[in-house]
Motif scaffolding. Structure first.
Motif, short mmCIF file in Angstrom:
data_model
loop_
_atom_site.label_atom_id
_atom_site.label_comp_id
_atom_site.label_asym_id
_atom_site.label_seq_id
_atom_site.Cartn_x
_atom_site.Cartn_y
_atom_site.Cartn_z
N ALA A 53 0.83 -1.20 0.00
CA ALA A 53 0.00 0.00 0.00
C ALA A 53 0.86 1.25 0.00
CB ALA A 53 -0.92 -0.01 1.22
N THR A 54 1.98 1.21 0.71
CA THR A 54 2.87 2.37 0.73
C THR A 54 3.46 2.64 -0.64
OG1 THR A 54 3.43 1.94 3.04
CG2 THR A 54 4.89 3.40 1.82
N ALA A 55 3.88 1.58 -1.33
CA ALA A 55 4.45 1.75 -2.67
C ALA A 55 3.43 2.34 -3.63
CB ALA A 55 4.96 0.41 -3.19
N VAL A 56 2.21 1.83 -3.59
CA VAL A 56 1.16 2.34 -4.49
C VAL A 56 0.84 3.78 -4.15
CG1 VAL A 56 -1.25 2.09 -5.16
CG2 VAL A 56 0.18 0.06 -4.92
N ALA A 57 0.72 4.10 -2.87
CA ALA A 57 0.41 5.47 -2.46
C ALA A 57 1.53 6.43 -2.87
CB ALA A 57 0.19 5.53 -0.95
N ALA A 58 2.78 5.99 -2.73
CA ALA A 58 3.90 6.84 -3.11
C ALA A 58 3.91 7.12 -4.60
CB ALA A 58 5.22 6.19 -2.68
N LEU A 171 3.52 6.77 -14.41
CA LEU A 171 3.56 6.49 -12.97
C LEU A 171 2.22 5.96 -12.47
CD1 LEU A 171 5.67 9.50 -11.72
CD2 LEU A 171 6.26 7.09 -11.48
N ALA A 172 1.12 6.51 -12.97
CA ALA A 172 -0.19 5.99 -12.58
C ALA A 172 -0.36 4.54 -13.03
CB ALA A 172 -1.29 6.87 -13.17
N ALA A 173 0.09 4.25 -14.24
CA ALA A 173 0.03 2.87 -14.72
C ALA A 173 0.91 1.95 -13.88
CB ALA A 173 0.44 2.81 -16.19
N THR A 174 2.08 2.45 -13.47
CA THR A 174 2.97 1.67 -12.62
C THR A 174 2.32 1.38 -11.27
OG1 THR A 174 4.89 2.69 -13.68
CG2 THR A 174 5.26 1.59 -11.57
N ALA A 175 1.62 2.37 -10.73
CA ALA A 175 0.93 2.16 -9.45
C ALA A 175 -0.16 1.09 -9.58
CB ALA A 175 0.32 3.48 -8.97
N LEU A 176 -0.91 1.14 -10.68
CA LEU A 176 -1.94 0.12 -10.89
C LEU A 176 -1.32 -1.26 -11.07
CD1 LEU A 176 -4.35 2.02 -13.32
CD2 LEU A 176 -4.70 1.53 -10.89
N LEU A 177 -0.21 -1.32 -11.80
CA LEU A 177 0.47 -2.61 -11.99
C LEU A 177 1.00 -3.14 -10.67
CD1 LEU A 177 1.51 -4.74 -13.96
CD2 LEU A 177 3.58 -3.35 -14.25
N ALA A 179 -0.19 -2.51 -7.70
CA ALA A 179 -1.33 -2.96 -6.90
C ALA A 179 -1.82 -4.32 -7.37
CB ALA A 179 -2.45 -1.93 -6.98
N PHE A 180 -1.85 -4.53 -8.68
CA PHE A 180 -2.31 -5.81 -9.23
C PHE A 180 -1.36 -6.94 -8.88
CE2 PHE A 180 -2.13 -8.84 -12.81
CZ PHE A 180 -3.42 -9.37 -12.71
N THR A 182 0.96 -7.10 -6.48
CA THR A 182 1.04 -7.39 -5.05
C THR A 182 -0.24 -8.06 -4.55
OG1 THR A 182 0.32 -5.11 -4.59
CG2 THR A 182 2.69 -5.56 -4.53
N ARG A 183 -1.36 -7.77 -5.18
CA ARG A 183 -2.60 -8.45 -4.80
C ARG A 183 -2.53 -9.93 -5.17
NH1 ARG A 183 -8.03 -5.74 -6.77
NH2 ARG A 183 -7.18 -4.18 -5.36
N ARG A 184 -1.93 -10.22 -6.34
CA ARG A 184 -1.82 -11.61 -6.77
C ARG A 184 -0.88 -12.41 -5.88
NH1 ARG A 184 -1.19 -12.86 -12.98
NH2 ARG A 184 -1.54 -14.88 -12.01
N THR A 185 0.08 -11.72 -5.26
CA THR A 185 1.04 -12.40 -4.38
C THR A 185 0.74 -12.12 -2.92
OG1 THR A 185 2.56 -10.53 -4.55
CG2 THR A 185 2.84 -12.30 -6.13
N SER A 186 -0.51 -11.73 -2.63
CA SER A 186 -0.84 -11.35 -1.26
C SER A 186 -0.75 -12.51 -0.29
CB SER A 186 -2.25 -10.74 -1.22
OG SER A 186 -3.20 -11.69 -1.70
N GLY A 187 -0.75 -13.72 -0.79
CA GLY A 187 -0.62 -14.86 0.11
C GLY A 187 0.75 -15.00 0.70
N ALA A 188 1.76 -14.39 0.06
CA ALA A 188 3.12 -14.44 0.58
C ALA A 188 3.34 -13.29 1.53
CB ALA A 188 4.12 -14.35 -0.57
N PRO A 189 4.23 -13.44 2.52
CA PRO A 189 4.52 -12.35 3.44
C PRO A 189 5.16 -11.19 2.73
CG PRO A 189 6.08 -14.15 3.74
CD PRO A 189 5.01 -14.65 2.83
N GLU A 190 4.83 -9.97 3.17
CA GLU A 190 5.39 -8.79 2.55
C GLU A 190 6.84 -8.62 2.97
OE1 GLU A 190 2.99 -5.42 3.44
OE2 GLU A 190 1.91 -5.63 1.55
N PRO A 191 7.64 -7.95 2.11
CA PRO A 191 9.03 -7.70 2.47
C PRO A 191 9.15 -6.77 3.65
CG PRO A 191 8.43 -6.52 0.46
CD PRO A 191 7.30 -7.45 0.79
#
Length: 203
Positions: A53-58, A171-177, A179-180, A182-191
């Motif tokens: 969420a921080t990366a997308v918000a940034a 940058l907006a496209a990068t944020a959407l990518l 988010a997509f 990280t959502r697909r890998t949400s089952g793994a622990p975050e760094p």
């Protein structure tokens, strides 16, 4: 595409707003301060909302600043058109760098962290060079077309606006990518948030 700020913004300040080199340099100090503040706040924000969420918000914050710069005018001013957006970009840029670097080295063996960090920095440099070349071509083309119908300052500004608009879109496209993905890998622990990674394995 953040490099557009550091290249086109000083040109706008000097060639359109008429600022001298010293005044232009001083005008970049709030951007530098925002960079430092963003780096300092990134770990705290990450602990509250997570790395993804921080990366997308940034990235979105950075895009918002560049989007505002896409509305600059030939009759603008530093306070009205430059100061606020440059602070937004500075905050988003530094925070995004911290989080994207954490993603790049997360889960790697300690002996590979240095190599991964080198690849990240190389990608930034090469990507920045390619992005700047593309943006300069875009800005030059728009300026050349506008110069046939508009005064020189307005034609230059039209080119700079095009560069900032393209940067904001990427940058907006990068944020959407981000988010997509990280959502697909949400089952793994975050760094882990911005913790220094040892370059050599411990003895």
């Amino acid at each position: 595409m953040w490099i557009a700020l550091y290249f086109f913004l000083p040109l706008y300040q000097q060639l359109v707003l008429g600022s001298g080199p010293l005044a232009t340099d001083v005008g970049q100090l709030p951007l530098a301060a925002a960079n430092m503040l963003g780096s300092a706040l990134a770990p705290r924000v990450t602990r509250r909302i997570g790395v993804s969420a921080t990366a997308v918000a940034a990235l979105l914050t950075e895009a918002a600043g560049l989007l505002r710069l896409s509305r600059i005018g030939a009759d603008g001013s530093y306070l009205a058109d430059v100061l606020g957006p440059s602070i937004l970009v500075g905050l988003g840029l530094s925070a995004a760098f911290v989080q994207l670097t954490a993603f790049a080295v997360d889960g790697l063996p300690a002996q590979d962290a240095g190599l991964a960090g080198g690849l990240v920095n190389t990608t930034r440099q090469v990507g920045g060079a390619i992005g700047l070349a593309a943006l300069a071509g875009l800005a030059g083309s728009v300026t050349a077309n506008a110069a046939t119908q508009q005064p020189h300052a307005e034609a230059l500004t039209a080119g700079y606006r095009a560069a900032f608009t393209a940067s904001a879109a990427v940058l907006a496209a990068t944020a959407l990518l981000a988010a997509f993905l990280t959502r697909r890998t949400s089952g793994a622990p975050e760094p882990a948030a911005a913790a220094p990674t040892p370059l050599l394995p411990e003895a």
